[in-house]
Design a protein around this motif. Structure first.
Motif, short mmCIF file in Angstrom:
data_model
loop_
_atom_site.label_atom_id
_atom_site.label_comp_id
_atom_site.label_asym_id
_atom_site.label_seq_id
_atom_site.Cartn_x
_atom_site.Cartn_y
_atom_site.Cartn_z
N LEU A 73 -3.80 -0.39 -7.10
CA LEU A 73 -2.95 -0.81 -5.33
C LEU A 73 -3.57 0.09 -4.20
O LEU A 73 -3.85 -0.43 -2.92
N GLY A 74 -4.77 0.75 -4.68
CA GLY A 74 -5.92 1.38 -3.44
C GLY A 74 -5.47 2.56 -3.06
O GLY A 74 -5.47 2.69 -1.94
N VAL A 75 -4.61 3.16 -3.95
CA VAL A 75 -3.68 4.60 -3.80
C VAL A 75 -3.40 5.69 -4.28
O VAL A 75 -4.14 5.90 -5.55
N PRO A 76 -4.24 7.39 -3.75
CA PRO A 76 -3.86 8.26 -4.62
C PRO A 76 -2.92 8.58 -5.35
O PRO A 76 -1.80 8.14 -5.20
N VAL A 77 -3.45 9.14 -6.71
CA VAL A 77 -1.90 9.34 -8.20
C VAL A 77 -0.32 9.46 -7.00
O VAL A 77 0.25 9.74 -7.11
N GLY A 78 -1.24 10.59 -6.24
CA GLY A 78 0.31 11.73 -5.41
C GLY A 78 1.69 10.61 -5.24
O GLY A 78 2.20 10.95 -4.72
N THR A 79 0.39 9.49 -4.35
CA THR A 79 1.19 8.71 -3.70
C THR A 79 2.34 7.86 -4.37
O THR A 79 3.13 8.10 -4.33
N LEU A 80 2.28 7.41 -5.50
CA LEU A 80 2.53 7.24 -6.63
C LEU A 80 3.95 7.46 -6.94
O LEU A 80 4.77 7.24 -7.53
N TYR A 81 3.21 8.50 -7.29
CA TYR A 81 4.74 9.95 -7.06
C TYR A 81 5.54 9.84 -6.50
O TYR A 81 7.13 10.22 -6.51
N GLN A 82 5.28 10.33 -5.16
CA GLN A 82 5.74 10.68 -3.79
C GLN A 82 6.62 8.99 -3.89
O GLN A 82 8.25 9.24 -3.30
N CYS B 89 9.51 8.82 -6.45
CA CYS B 89 10.60 10.20 -5.94
C CYS B 89 11.89 9.35 -5.02
O CYS B 89 12.89 9.47 -4.51
N LYS B 90 10.64 8.95 -4.12
CA LYS B 90 11.07 7.48 -2.97
C LYS B 90 12.33 7.05 -3.33
O LYS B 90 12.87 5.80 -2.25
N ARG B 91 11.98 5.73 -3.68
CA ARG B 91 12.03 5.03 -4.42
C ARG B 91 11.79 3.37 -4.41
O ARG B 91 13.27 2.64 -3.92
N ILE B 92 10.44 4.16 -3.41
CA ILE B 92 10.76 2.45 -2.79
C ILE B 92 9.54 1.64 -3.55
O ILE B 92 8.55 1.36 -2.68
N GLY B 93 8.48 2.24 -4.20
CA GLY B 93 7.73 2.01 -5.13
C GLY B 93 7.68 1.43 -5.95
O GLY B 93 8.63 0.65 -6.42
N PRO B 94 6.52 0.78 -6.52
CA PRO B 94 7.05 -0.24 -8.37
C PRO B 94 7.34 0.94 -9.34
O PRO B 94 7.70 1.90 -9.09
N PRO B 95 7.98 -0.12 -9.48
CA PRO B 95 9.05 0.68 -10.87
C PRO B 95 8.19 0.74 -12.20
O PRO B 95 7.83 -0.26 -12.62
N GLY B 96 8.61 2.06 -12.54
CA GLY B 96 8.32 3.07 -13.55
C GLY B 96 8.90 3.52 -14.57
O GLY B 96 10.31 3.47 -14.20
N ARG B 97 7.99 3.25 -15.65
CA ARG B 97 9.33 3.71 -16.88
C ARG B 97 8.28 5.21 -18.05
O ARG B 97 7.86 5.02 -18.12
#
Length: 58
Positions: free
Chosen positions: A17-26, A29-37
């Motif tokens: 996605l070209g984003v920092p790892v921290g962004t994925l975690y944020q 938490c906000k439930r706005i990114g791709p679904p993870g398991r």
């Protein structure tokens, strides 16, 4: 083995996605990114879910 035959790590999704790892975690938490398991203590993503999420972004 193709990359779509296995789950992606947080680092792989961030790179795709070209984003920092921290962004994925944020986003998670906000439930706005791709679904993870959670697989045990690890966060993993289905490549298909990431592709669908990207296509849904406007």
């Amino acid at each position: 083995m193709k990359t779509t035959d296995r789950l992606w790590t947080v680092e792989e999704v961030a790179e795709y996605l070209g984003v920092p790892v921290g962004t994925l975690y944020q986003w998670r938490c906000k439930r706005i990114g791709p679904p993870g398991r959670r697989i045990g203590k690890h966060l993993r993503y289905l490549p298909e879910d990431v592709y669908v999420w990207v296509r849904e972004q406007t």
